[in-house]
Design an enzyme around this catalytic site. Structure first.
Site, short mmCIF file in Angstrom:
data_model
loop_
_atom_site.label_atom_id
_atom_site.label_comp_id
_atom_site.label_asym_id
_atom_site.label_seq_id
_atom_site.Cartn_x
_atom_site.Cartn_y
_atom_site.Cartn_z
N HIS A 1 -8.08 -1.96 0.55
CA HIS A 1 -9.36 -1.33 0.89
C HIS A 1 -10.33 -2.33 1.52
CE1 HIS A 1 -7.92 1.63 -2.21
NE2 HIS A 1 -8.06 2.33 -1.10
N LEU A 2 -11.13 -1.80 2.42
CA LEU A 2 -11.96 -2.66 3.26
C LEU A 2 -12.93 -3.53 2.46
CD1 LEU A 2 -12.80 -3.48 6.13
CD2 LEU A 2 -14.49 -1.62 6.06
N LYS B 1 -1.49 15.54 -3.53
CA LYS B 1 -2.75 15.93 -4.17
C LYS B 1 -3.10 17.39 -3.86
CE LYS B 1 -4.15 12.09 -6.19
NZ LYS B 1 -4.67 11.99 -7.54
N ASN C 1 5.59 11.25 -9.23
CA ASN C 1 4.49 10.78 -10.11
C ASN C 1 3.25 11.65 -10.00
OD1 ASN C 1 6.03 8.72 -11.09
ND2 ASN C 1 5.21 7.18 -9.72
N GLY D 1 -2.62 -0.14 -14.02
CA GLY D 1 -3.99 -0.42 -14.49
C GLY D 1 -4.05 -1.69 -15.32
N TYR E 1 0.99 11.34 0.37
CA TYR E 1 -0.07 11.16 -0.64
C TYR E 1 -1.01 12.36 -0.64
CZ TYR E 1 -4.46 9.63 -2.65
OH TYR E 1 -5.62 9.58 -3.38
N THR F 1 -8.62 14.15 -3.26
CA THR F 1 -8.93 13.18 -2.21
C THR F 1 -9.27 13.85 -0.89
OG1 THR F 1 -7.90 11.50 -0.80
CG2 THR F 1 -6.42 13.02 -1.85
N1 UDP Z 1 -10.03 -1.42 7.70
C1 UDP Z 1 -10.06 -2.53 8.54
N2 UDP Z 1 -9.46 -3.69 8.10
C2 UDP Z 1 -8.86 -3.78 6.87
C3 UDP Z 1 -8.86 -2.64 6.01
C4 UDP Z 1 -9.45 -1.48 6.48
O1 UDP Z 1 -10.60 -2.51 9.66
O2 UDP Z 1 -8.32 -4.86 6.55
C5 UDP Z 1 -10.69 -0.17 8.16
C6 UDP Z 1 -9.77 1.03 8.18
O3 UDP Z 1 -9.13 1.10 9.44
C7 UDP Z 1 -10.74 2.16 7.95
C8 UDP Z 1 -11.82 1.54 7.07
O4 UDP Z 1 -11.69 0.13 7.21
O5 UDP Z 1 -11.35 2.56 9.15
C9 UDP Z 1 -11.67 1.91 5.59
O6 UDP Z 1 -10.33 1.65 5.22
P1 UDP Z 1 -9.83 1.69 3.71
O7 UDP Z 1 -8.38 1.29 3.71
O8 UDP Z 1 -10.76 0.90 2.86
O9 UDP Z 1 -10.01 3.20 3.28
P2 UDP Z 1 -9.45 4.57 3.94
O10 UDP Z 1 -10.56 5.08 4.79
O11 UDP Z 1 -8.20 4.25 4.69
O12 UDP Z 1 -9.21 5.44 2.75
#
Ligand code: UDP
Length: 333
Positions: A193-194, A149, A96, A41, A145, A121
């Site tokens: 993350h996307l 959880k 962890n 963090g 993961y 989650t």
């Molecule tokens: N995704 C993508 N390109 C990236 C990262 C993620 O197309 O560079 C897609 C991923 O396959 C999923 C969605 O975006 O369908 C959300 O992915 P993220 O990793 O943000 O969250 P998750 O759903 O895996 O927890």
């Protein structure tokens, strides 16, 4: 002292979700304390809340904290959260996320602190057997993961029965966005993350965004996910605490926005909000990605009275953009 007095101890309050919970707790007038080892963090994310720096494994430090300070409840966010890494290094995740949580719970019970809000989650569900997921959906996680959880969810159930520990476990879908005042936001290293990745592409910090597959059985062929605003997520934790304080039964709730958005819709929204073109390249599917993951959050709405304030994708992206554009290097700025 009435039981509802004392501070809310946010364990892992320097992280993305923990820091937004601290922010929301303070804005609703709660007394707060943060326990964090700052391993992942950011000190600046904690804001004006007092930080007690320590490891979850340091039960002596936790005992001292619980015995000296009145603690109303513990919100627990200190965990590792990368699916891919959990497959490569499961020991890190079981140690962890499970073993360290056991230490925290042991210290809480020893000191008669018995309210616990747990950061769980949607990964505890594993491969969805239906597109819209409610709390009765089978929990069969497909990676360490998610299993770590789910193990804690089981532990909480048993501790409730045996020791009277009251808990709410909140199963998040895709947390995104940032505090409206722009003071805190998402800063992960590495970022996977996307939404932050698409924003980085809009900022020119990466050449393009890779779309992980456009041949899914969805309207535009890309995966559909349920993005929930981080402050809406935070407010559910507070409602969970108030629910327990009113004598609510210990249980779990799904938290999402209830609407799915495709990867292409996310990219289009970021283009619209940032007014910048974003190059995109379709690449192969990412292992373990189901086509559609959407939450049925009715139970949280009905039982906790939870309602979203920032539910649409545009608002989520706008708040994320406000943070990232003002802090291109995250908390290093
Ligand atoms: N995704 C993508 N390109 C990236 C990262 C993620 O197309 O560079 C897609 C991923 O396959 C999923 C969605 O975006 O369908 C959300 O992915 P993220 O990793 O943000 O969250 P998750 O759903 O895996 O927890």
């Amino acid at each position: 002292m009435s039981e509802s007095q004392g501070a809310v101890l946010v364990v892992g309050g320097a992280g993305y979700i923990g820091s937004h919970c601290l922010h929301e707790l303070r804005s609703q007038g709660f007394e707060t304390l943060c326990y964090d080892n700052l391993s992942e963090g950011h000190r600046q994310a904690i804001g004006p809340t007092e930080l007690i720096e320590g490891d979850l494994g340091d039960e002596a430090k936790l005992d001292k904290l619980f015995s000296e300070r009145p603690i109303r409840a513990v919100f627990h966010f200190a965990a590792n959260c990368y699916v891919g890494e959990s497959c490569e290094d499961p020991q890190k995740y079981y140690f962890n996320n499970v073993r360290q949580t056991l230490g925290l719970l042991r210290s809480m019970l020893r000191n008669d602190v018995k309210r616990f809000i747990f950061s769980s989650t949607a990964a505890t569900f594993g491969n969805p057997v239906k597109d819209v997921i409610d709390e009765t959906h089978p929990q069969d996680p497909i990676n360490p993961y998610g299993r770590s959880k789910l193990m804690v969810e089981w532990i909480l159930r048993d501790y409730h029965t045996a020791y009277g520990l009251d808990y709410v476990a909140l199963r998040y879908f895709n947390a995104a966005g940032a505090a409206e005042d722009g003071s805190i936001g998402e800063d992960h290293d590495p970022e996977t993350h996307l939404i932050p990745l698409v924003i980085q592409a809009a900022m020119g910090k990466r050449p393009d965004i890779k779309i992980f597959g456009d041949d899914y059985p969805t309207p535009d062929g890309t995966c559909i996910r349920d993005y929930i605003h981080i402050i809406d997520l935070a407010s559910a934790h507070i409602l969970g605490l108030e629910y327990l304080e009113k004598g609510g039964e210990s249980t779990a709730f799904n938290l999402g926005n209830g609407k799915g958005y495709s990867v292409k819709e996310v990219i289009d929204t970021v283009e619209r909000v940032t007014e910048r073109p974003i190059a995109r390249e379709v690449v192969g599917r990412r292992a373990g990605d189901p086509p559609v993951l959407v939450a049925d959050y009715r139970r949280a709405a009905e039982t906790l009275g939870w309602a979203q304030r920032f539910g649409d994708l545009e608002t989520i992206v706008r708040t994320a953009w406000q943070w990232h554009s003002a802090h291109p290097e995250g908390y290093a700025d």
